[in-house]
Design a protein around this motif. Sequence first.
Motif, PDB file in Angstrom:
ATOM      1  N   UNK A 151      13.908 107.537  90.197  1.00 51.46           N
ATOM      2  CA  UNK A 151      14.729 108.673  89.721  1.00 51.46           C
ATOM      3  C   UNK A 151      14.638 109.907  90.614  1.00 51.46           C
ATOM      4  N   UNK A 152      13.652 109.896  91.551  1.00 48.86           N
ATOM      5  CA  UNK A 152      13.427 111.098  92.372  1.00 48.86           C
ATOM      6  C   UNK A 152      14.656 111.459  93.191  1.00 48.86           C
ATOM      7  N   UNK A 153      15.226 110.476  93.856  1.00 50.23           N
ATOM      8  CA  UNK A 153      16.404 110.739  94.675  1.00 50.23           C
ATOM      9  C   UNK A 153      17.563 111.282  93.854  1.00 50.23           C
ATOM     10  N   UNK A 154      17.671 110.815  92.613  1.00 46.77           N
ATOM     11  CA  UNK A 154      18.780 111.237  91.758  1.00 46.77           C
ATOM     12  C   UNK A 154      18.658 112.702  91.399  1.00 46.77           C
ATOM     13  N   UNK A 155      17.477 113.154  90.944  1.00 51.46           N
ATOM     14  CA  UNK A 155      17.388 114.558  90.538  1.00 51.46           C
ATOM     15  C   UNK A 155      17.442 115.488  91.749  1.00 51.46           C
ATOM     16  N   UNK A 156      16.941 115.033  92.894  1.00 51.59           N
ATOM     17  CA  UNK A 156      17.077 115.845  94.113  1.00 51.59           C
ATOM     18  C   UNK A 156      18.547 116.019  94.455  1.00 51.59           C
ATOM     19  N   UNK A 157      19.324 114.930  94.338  1.00 51.76           N
ATOM     20  CA  UNK A 157      20.761 114.997  94.618  1.00 51.76           C
ATOM     21  C   UNK A 157      21.456 115.963  93.666  1.00 51.76           C
ATOM     22  N   UNK A 158      21.185 115.851  92.364  1.00 49.92           N
ATOM     23  CA  UNK A 158      21.852 116.700  91.374  1.00 49.92           C
ATOM     24  C   UNK A 158      21.494 118.168  91.588  1.00 49.92           C
ATOM     25  N   UNK A 159      20.211 118.446  91.788  1.00 50.05           N
ATOM     26  CA  UNK A 159      19.796 119.835  91.998  1.00 50.05           C
ATOM     27  C   UNK A 159      20.414 120.408  93.268  1.00 50.05           C
ATOM     28  N   UNK A 160      20.510 119.579  94.303  1.00 50.12           N
ATOM     29  CA  UNK A 160      21.121 120.041  95.555  1.00 50.12           C
ATOM     30  C   UNK A 160      22.601 120.339  95.355  1.00 50.12           C
TER      31      UNK A 160
ATOM     32  N   UNK B 108       7.246 110.252  80.899  1.00 49.21           N
ATOM     33  CA  UNK B 108       8.214 110.851  81.830  1.00 49.21           C
ATOM     34  C   UNK B 108       8.990 111.992  81.181  1.00 49.21           C
ATOM     35  N   UNK B 109       8.509 112.492  80.045  1.00 48.48           N
ATOM     36  CA  UNK B 109       9.248 113.526  79.335  1.00 48.48           C
ATOM     37  C   UNK B 109       8.360 114.685  78.912  1.00 48.48           C
ATOM     38  N   UNK B 110       7.499 115.103  79.828  1.00 44.90           N
ATOM     39  CA  UNK B 110       6.739 116.337  79.648  1.00 44.90           C
ATOM     40  C   UNK B 110       7.545 117.464  80.266  1.00 44.90           C
ATOM     41  N   UNK B 111       7.126 117.895  81.440  1.00 47.24           N
ATOM     42  CA  UNK B 111       7.937 118.828  82.212  1.00 47.24           C
ATOM     43  C   UNK B 111       7.972 120.257  81.730  1.00 47.24           C
TER      44      UNK B 111
ATOM     45  N   UNK C 215      10.200 117.381  89.688  1.00 43.77           N
ATOM     46  CA  UNK C 215      11.441 117.959  89.201  1.00 43.77           C
ATOM     47  C   UNK C 215      11.274 119.337  88.566  1.00 43.77           C
ATOM     48  N   UNK C 216      10.311 119.562  87.644  1.00 45.28           N
ATOM     49  CA  UNK C 216      10.188 120.910  87.064  1.00 45.28           C
ATOM     50  C   UNK C 216       9.939 121.985  88.116  1.00 45.28           C
ATOM     51  N   UNK C 217       9.133 121.661  89.112  1.00 46.68           N
ATOM     52  CA  UNK C 217       8.846 122.644  90.158  1.00 46.68           C
ATOM     53  C   UNK C 217      10.103 122.956  90.968  1.00 46.68           C
ATOM     54  N   UNK C 218      10.900 121.921  91.262  1.00 43.17           N
ATOM     55  CA  UNK C 218      12.144 122.141  92.003  1.00 43.17           C
ATOM     56  C   UNK C 218      13.126 122.969  91.182  1.00 43.17           C
ATOM     57  N   UNK C 219      13.192 122.689  89.887  1.00 42.28           N
ATOM     58  CA  UNK C 219      14.103 123.446  89.018  1.00 42.28           C
ATOM     59  C   UNK C 219      13.711 124.921  89.000  1.00 42.28           C
ATOM     60  N   UNK C 220      12.421 125.200  88.849  1.00 40.05           N
ATOM     61  CA  UNK C 220      11.947 126.586  88.827  1.00 40.05           C
ATOM     62  C   UNK C 220      12.280 127.289  90.136  1.00 40.05           C
ATOM     63  N   UNK C 221      11.993 126.628  91.257  1.00 41.92           N
ATOM     64  CA  UNK C 221      12.195 127.261  92.556  1.00 41.92           C
ATOM     65  C   UNK C 221      13.658 127.402  92.934  1.00 41.92           C
TER      66      UNK C 221
ATOM     67  N   UNK D  16      21.403 124.994  86.269  1.00 40.29           N
ATOM     68  CA  UNK D  16      20.317 124.324  86.988  1.00 40.29           C
ATOM     69  C   UNK D  16      19.299 123.676  86.044  1.00 40.29           C
ATOM     70  N   UNK D  17      18.870 124.401  85.028  1.00 41.59           N
ATOM     71  CA  UNK D  17      17.838 123.871  84.140  1.00 41.59           C
ATOM     72  C   UNK D  17      18.370 122.721  83.281  1.00 41.59           C
ATOM     73  N   UNK D  18      19.492 122.874  82.566  1.00 44.08           N
ATOM     74  CA  UNK D  18      19.981 121.750  81.756  1.00 44.08           C
ATOM     75  C   UNK D  18      20.347 120.525  82.580  1.00 44.08           C
ATOM     76  N   UNK D  19      21.028 120.719  83.703  1.00 41.21           N
ATOM     77  CA  UNK D  19      21.451 119.572  84.507  1.00 41.21           C
ATOM     78  C   UNK D  19      20.268 118.929  85.221  1.00 41.21           C
ATOM     79  N   UNK D  20      19.292 119.741  85.619  1.00 43.16           N
ATOM     80  CA  UNK D  20      18.115 119.178  86.272  1.00 43.16           C
ATOM     81  C   UNK D  20      17.341 118.261  85.352  1.00 43.16           C
ATOM     82  N   UNK D  21      17.028 118.754  84.153  1.00 47.84           N
ATOM     83  CA  UNK D  21      16.297 117.929  83.189  1.00 47.84           C
ATOM     84  C   UNK D  21      17.150 116.779  82.659  1.00 47.84           C
TER      85      UNK D  21
END
Length: 367
Positions: free
Chosen positions: A54-63, A317-320, A327-333, A80-85
């Motif tokens: 799933x890593x590549x997917x959330x990186x793509x969406x956030x980008x 996989x549902x803490x965050x 993903x949470x760190x990328x969303x914050x930044x 960013x926050x809703x779509x990232x999570x």
Amino acid sequence: MTMEMILALGILVLMIVLIMSDKMPFGAPPLLACLLLVVSGLSTVQQAFAGTGATGYYVLILSLVSTIPYSKKLPTSKLMMPLGFATNHPLLPINLALLFGVTATVLETAGFHQAISMGRFALVNLIMSAAFLAWSLIAYRFLPDHPIADASEDALAAREETFNALPAWKEYCTIAAFAVSVIGMMLMNILGNIAFVIPGLAGAFVLMIDVLDFKEVRDHMGAPVILMMAGVIGVADALAGTGFTAMVGDAVAGVLGSGVSPFVFIVAFALLTSTCATFTGSNMGSVYIFAPIAIAACTSLGLNPTAAAIAVVISGWNGGYMPIDGMPAMILGMGKYKLPEFWVFSVPMYLIRILALCAGAVFIFPM
């Protein structure tokens, strides 16, 4: 505790410490643990290495979200926050194969061999995803409104070139191959072992039409993740084989008592697992610590452990709610949020989806 239990527990603790400390490359600690299991006589080679995103997917969406120009009508900081999570919440059983496989593995390791329906498993995740969607629609109006980094013209041009690189027929063939792979995994209970071969055949087809070359496939197969998953399976199996997991499960069952609510029981283990995963960054490791204990405790209480196994695995996989890793760190930044702004969304989100997950698991898989 017996000496075998102490040795197995020591190897588990060593593996967790090495994973958390980053003293060894990702995927190496579980391999070392498997070797120690064999050397100590706790497992045979076949047992220790029996396990052998799933890593590549959330990186793509956030980008992609970061490239949307800011406007008052469409503020990217509110997206960013809703779509990232949301990348971790499929409404359809498309990317649930890993979680489904881990759930089946922990149940089989604990000696529970009843088949799980992929469709019913997906429904549990759907309930949690629907709860997440409801919270996102409510929280949207509370999220901060500010611009985030704009994409450069070079980045946009490169992305456009990538999208136009394949002819239409190859794009359609690739989508069809992906669909066949997903359907094959969803029909695992009907097709049997052939379901594991279908994604490989689909991948071979994509290679044959020159969408990818073999080097790309080899370099993106995620071998470290495979090693991490395979290694912890061996350690979990050794703990179960020595009787340690059953002993802890009996102790937990004794403390809780026979009158405990199954829902409260599952919520407690889901919170433990997701919190451990959040603070350590080790989703798989956290699941393989708490899932066998939850299953053993259910067995001691005379309960069907399927719902507990599903809830514990998915919760990993549902803490965050802490922007510590991934993903949470990328969303914050990337969203340029302040920590309190992040928590306003992530903490209620975390509690809502854990409660929905556990309620869905108990409802669809009665205990």
